[in-house]
Design a protein around this motif. Structure first.
Motif, PDB file in Angstrom:
ATOM      1  N   MET A  54       0.758  -1.125  -0.105  1.00  0.00           N
ATOM      2  CA  MET A  54       0.050   0.098   0.058  1.00  0.00           C
ATOM      3  C   MET A  54       0.759   1.437  -0.005  1.00  0.00           C
ATOM      4  O   MET A  54       0.548   2.264  -0.444  1.00  0.00           O
ATOM      5  CB  MET A  54      -1.007   0.007   1.166  1.00  0.00           C
ATOM      6  CG  MET A  54      -2.065  -1.194   0.917  1.00  0.00           C
ATOM      7  SD  MET A  54      -2.904  -1.344   2.622  1.00  0.00           S
ATOM      8  CE  MET A  54      -3.834   0.368   2.461  1.00  0.00           C
TER       9      MET A  54
ATOM     10  N   ARG B 127      -9.959  -5.535   0.542  1.00  0.00           N
ATOM     11  CA  ARG B 127      -8.655  -5.475  -0.075  1.00  0.00           C
ATOM     12  C   ARG B 127      -8.707  -4.761  -1.369  1.00  0.00           C
ATOM     13  O   ARG B 127      -7.729  -4.185  -1.670  1.00  0.00           O
ATOM     14  CB  ARG B 127      -8.161  -6.985  -0.236  1.00  0.00           C
ATOM     15  CG  ARG B 127      -7.750  -7.661   1.020  1.00  0.00           C
ATOM     16  CD  ARG B 127      -7.121  -9.168   0.758  1.00  0.00           C
ATOM     17  NE  ARG B 127      -7.024  -9.625   2.116  1.00  0.00           N
ATOM     18  CZ  ARG B 127      -7.568 -10.822   2.244  1.00  0.00           C
ATOM     19  NH1 ARG B 127      -8.082 -11.504   1.718  1.00  0.00           N
ATOM     20  NH2 ARG B 127      -6.992 -11.674   3.564  1.00  0.00           N
ATOM     21  N   ARG B 128      -9.681  -4.829  -2.237  1.00  0.00           N
ATOM     22  CA  ARG B 128      -9.637  -4.223  -3.439  1.00  0.00           C
ATOM     23  C   ARG B 128      -9.734  -2.737  -3.217  1.00  0.00           C
ATOM     24  O   ARG B 128      -9.223  -1.891  -3.762  1.00  0.00           O
ATOM     25  CB  ARG B 128     -10.883  -4.714  -4.143  1.00  0.00           C
ATOM     26  CG  ARG B 128     -10.550  -5.960  -4.891  1.00  0.00           C
ATOM     27  CD  ARG B 128     -11.684  -6.332  -5.925  1.00  0.00           C
ATOM     28  NE  ARG B 128     -12.993  -6.250  -5.415  1.00  0.00           N
ATOM     29  CZ  ARG B 128     -13.634  -7.209  -4.704  1.00  0.00           C
ATOM     30  NH1 ARG B 128     -12.817  -8.527  -4.746  1.00  0.00           N
ATOM     31  NH2 ARG B 128     -14.809  -7.118  -4.328  1.00  0.00           N
ATOM     32  N   LEU B 129     -10.492  -2.426  -2.259  1.00  0.00           N
ATOM     33  CA  LEU B 129     -10.862  -0.707  -1.837  1.00  0.00           C
ATOM     34  C   LEU B 129      -9.383  -0.040  -1.212  1.00  0.00           C
ATOM     35  O   LEU B 129      -9.346   1.040  -1.598  1.00  0.00           O
ATOM     36  CB  LEU B 129     -11.928  -0.612  -0.712  1.00  0.00           C
ATOM     37  CG  LEU B 129     -13.414  -0.813  -1.308  1.00  0.00           C
ATOM     38  CD1 LEU B 129     -14.574  -0.908  -0.120  1.00  0.00           C
ATOM     39  CD2 LEU B 129     -13.570   0.323  -2.243  1.00  0.00           C
TER      40      LEU B 129
ATOM     41  N   ARG C 209     -11.674   6.183   0.771  1.00  0.00           N
ATOM     42  CA  ARG C 209     -13.120   5.596   0.113  1.00  0.00           C
ATOM     43  C   ARG C 209     -12.986   4.285   1.433  1.00  0.00           C
ATOM     44  O   ARG C 209     -13.976   4.086   1.834  1.00  0.00           O
ATOM     45  CB  ARG C 209     -13.259   5.542  -1.090  1.00  0.00           C
ATOM     46  CG  ARG C 209     -14.512   4.538  -1.437  1.00  0.00           C
ATOM     47  CD  ARG C 209     -14.751   4.257  -2.808  1.00  0.00           C
ATOM     48  NE  ARG C 209     -15.764   3.421  -2.915  1.00  0.00           N
ATOM     49  CZ  ARG C 209     -15.929   2.565  -3.788  1.00  0.00           C
ATOM     50  NH1 ARG C 209     -14.953   2.472  -4.683  1.00  0.00           N
ATOM     51  NH2 ARG C 209     -16.898   1.560  -4.128  1.00  0.00           N
ATOM     52  N   CYS C 210     -11.851   3.803   1.231  1.00  0.00           N
ATOM     53  CA  CYS C 210     -11.594   2.505   2.042  1.00  0.00           C
ATOM     54  C   CYS C 210     -11.956   2.846   3.568  1.00  0.00           C
ATOM     55  O   CYS C 210     -12.574   1.949   4.121  1.00  0.00           O
ATOM     56  CB  CYS C 210     -10.477   1.845   1.681  1.00  0.00           C
ATOM     57  SG  CYS C 210     -10.502   0.172   2.404  1.00  0.00           S
TER      58      CYS C 210
ATOM     59  N   MET D  50      -6.613  -0.785  -2.145  1.00  0.00           N
ATOM     60  CA  MET D  50      -5.691  -0.529  -3.173  1.00  0.00           C
ATOM     61  C   MET D  50      -6.264   0.621  -4.184  1.00  0.00           C
ATOM     62  O   MET D  50      -5.673   0.898  -5.142  1.00  0.00           O
ATOM     63  CB  MET D  50      -5.142  -1.618  -3.998  1.00  0.00           C
ATOM     64  CG  MET D  50      -4.656  -2.673  -3.120  1.00  0.00           C
ATOM     65  SD  MET D  50      -3.051  -2.004  -2.186  1.00  0.00           S
ATOM     66  CE  MET D  50      -1.804  -1.859  -3.510  1.00  0.00           C
ATOM     67  N   ASP D  51      -7.566   1.003  -4.239  1.00  0.00           N
ATOM     68  CA  ASP D  51      -8.174   1.760  -4.940  1.00  0.00           C
ATOM     69  C   ASP D  51      -8.469   3.381  -4.492  1.00  0.00           C
ATOM     70  O   ASP D  51      -8.559   4.143  -5.173  1.00  0.00           O
ATOM     71  CB  ASP D  51      -9.619   1.282  -5.222  1.00  0.00           C
ATOM     72  CG  ASP D  51     -10.326   1.746  -6.369  1.00  0.00           C
ATOM     73  OD1 ASP D  51      -9.746   2.163  -7.424  1.00  0.00           O
ATOM     74  OD2 ASP D  51     -11.589   2.173  -6.155  1.00  0.00           O
ATOM     75  N   GLY D  52      -8.275   3.598  -3.131  1.00  0.00           N
ATOM     76  CA  GLY D  52      -8.382   4.827  -2.636  1.00  0.00           C
ATOM     77  C   GLY D  52      -8.576   4.791  -1.148  1.00  0.00           C
ATOM     78  O   GLY D  52      -9.283   4.269  -0.444  1.00  0.00           O
TER      79      GLY D  52
ATOM     80  N   ARG E  99       1.922   1.784  -3.413  1.00  0.00           N
ATOM     81  CA  ARG E  99       0.694   2.287  -4.309  1.00  0.00           C
ATOM     82  C   ARG E  99       0.521   3.645  -3.928  1.00  0.00           C
ATOM     83  O   ARG E  99       0.135   4.550  -5.067  1.00  0.00           O
ATOM     84  CB  ARG E  99      -0.513   1.574  -3.845  1.00  0.00           C
ATOM     85  CG  ARG E  99      -1.764   2.116  -4.180  1.00  0.00           C
ATOM     86  CD  ARG E  99      -2.019   2.020  -5.537  1.00  0.00           C
ATOM     87  NE  ARG E  99      -3.490   2.434  -6.093  1.00  0.00           N
ATOM     88  CZ  ARG E  99      -3.818   3.877  -6.151  1.00  0.00           C
ATOM     89  NH1 ARG E  99      -2.991   4.872  -6.049  1.00  0.00           N
ATOM     90  NH2 ARG E  99      -4.794   4.272  -6.504  1.00  0.00           N
ATOM     91  N   TYR E 100       0.765   4.195  -2.992  1.00  0.00           N
ATOM     92  CA  TYR E 100       0.141   5.647  -2.385  1.00  0.00           C
ATOM     93  C   TYR E 100       1.369   6.609  -2.277  1.00  0.00           C
ATOM     94  O   TYR E 100       1.318   7.815  -1.815  1.00  0.00           O
ATOM     95  CB  TYR E 100      -0.784   5.602  -1.139  1.00  0.00           C
ATOM     96  CG  TYR E 100      -2.005   4.958  -1.531  1.00  0.00           C
ATOM     97  CD1 TYR E 100      -2.766   5.481  -2.335  1.00  0.00           C
ATOM     98  CD2 TYR E 100      -2.250   3.732  -0.916  1.00  0.00           C
ATOM     99  CE1 TYR E 100      -4.171   4.671  -2.640  1.00  0.00           C
ATOM    100  CE2 TYR E 100      -3.392   3.129  -1.040  1.00  0.00           C
ATOM    101  CZ  TYR E 100      -4.498   3.469  -1.997  1.00  0.00           C
ATOM    102  OH  TYR E 100      -5.596   3.014  -2.440  1.00  0.00           O
TER     103      TYR E 100
ATOM    104  N   GLU F 268     -13.519  -7.407  -0.750  1.00  0.00           N
ATOM    105  CA  GLU F 268     -13.954  -6.168  -1.241  1.00  0.00           C
ATOM    106  C   GLU F 268     -13.148  -5.222  -0.489  1.00  0.00           C
ATOM    107  O   GLU F 268     -12.740  -4.275  -1.225  1.00  0.00           O
ATOM    108  CB  GLU F 268     -15.318  -6.109  -0.684  1.00  0.00           C
ATOM    109  CG  GLU F 268     -15.936  -4.635  -0.773  1.00  0.00           C
ATOM    110  CD  GLU F 268     -17.371  -4.461  -0.190  1.00  0.00           C
ATOM    111  OE1 GLU F 268     -17.719  -3.274  -0.253  1.00  0.00           O
ATOM    112  OE2 GLU F 268     -17.878  -5.541   0.495  1.00  0.00           O
TER     113      GLU F 268
END
Length: 198
Positions: free
Chosen positions: A37, A148-150, A157-158, A152-154, A40-41, A146
């Motif tokens: 993470m 885990r996906r969130l 929001r997660c 890495m997506d933001g 990613r960020y 769900e």
């Protein structure tokens, strides 16, 4: 790799020494997730790994001993923390990191301290440790894929979605809600534009 405060290899050794095999495996899983993470960020991966390795370092210390540590070394303004032994380890892990290991980086210490409750005004590193703890590969609950996906997506929001999930769980089990958790939830709701119109 030297951090200026403690070597990661030394932290890994401490985790193995101080924790049961199952708990140590969880900590190493969180460290791997936090590293992914952080990449990613755009967050310092070394800091993420250090915070992850420290987050449960006092998890298996007797609660009475942890409470004594808290009363001696920290000031807790939220009585819910003092009434919730499951939350002690986040406070005592910070104390251990700061006072025993001489970790001085405030962001790492805060990531350790708030990995159970979250709080308003979290840094990205704090969010990463909070979420990595929730979605590490050893976790197994209904919505984990769900989240885990969130994760890495933001981050924001997660954070909102996981706080909603966590608060529902706490309310269902009639657990006390720490002020920090409520304030974190309110902050992410506002960010998402969910404030009530009055």
């Amino acid at each position: 790799m030297m951090t200026g405060m403690v070597e990661i290899t030394e932290l890994e050794r401490l985790v193995k020494e101080r924790l049961s095999k199952k708990r140590a495996n969880h900590v190493f899983s969180v460290a791997r997730q936090a590293g992914k993470m952080a990449l990613r960020y755009g967050v310092n991966t070394e800091k993420a790994e250090i915070a992850a390795l420290l987050h449960d370092i006092t998890k298996e210390v007797d609660p009475a001993e942890q409470l004594k540590m808290i009363q001696e070394f920290d000031i807790i303004k939220d009585n819910v923390i003092l009434e919730s032994p499951s939350l002690y380890h986040a406070v005592t892990a910070r104390i251990y990191a700061r006072d025993i290991l001489s970790v001085q980086d405030a962001e790492i210490l805060n990531a350790v301290r708030y990995h159970t409750t979250a709080r308003a005004g979290m840094s990205d590193l704090e969010k990463i440790i909070y979420l990595a703890d929730a979605v590490s590969e050893d976790r197994d609950y209904k919505r984990v894929e769900e989240f885990r996906r969130l994760a890495m997506d933001g981050l924001n929001r997660c954070m909102l979605e996981f706080l909603k999930y966590s608060i529902r769980y706490l309310v269902r089990d009639e657990c006390l809600l720490p002020v920090d958790t409520i304030q974190a939830y309110n902050e992410y709701c506002r960010m998402a534009g969910h404030q009530n119109e009055r």
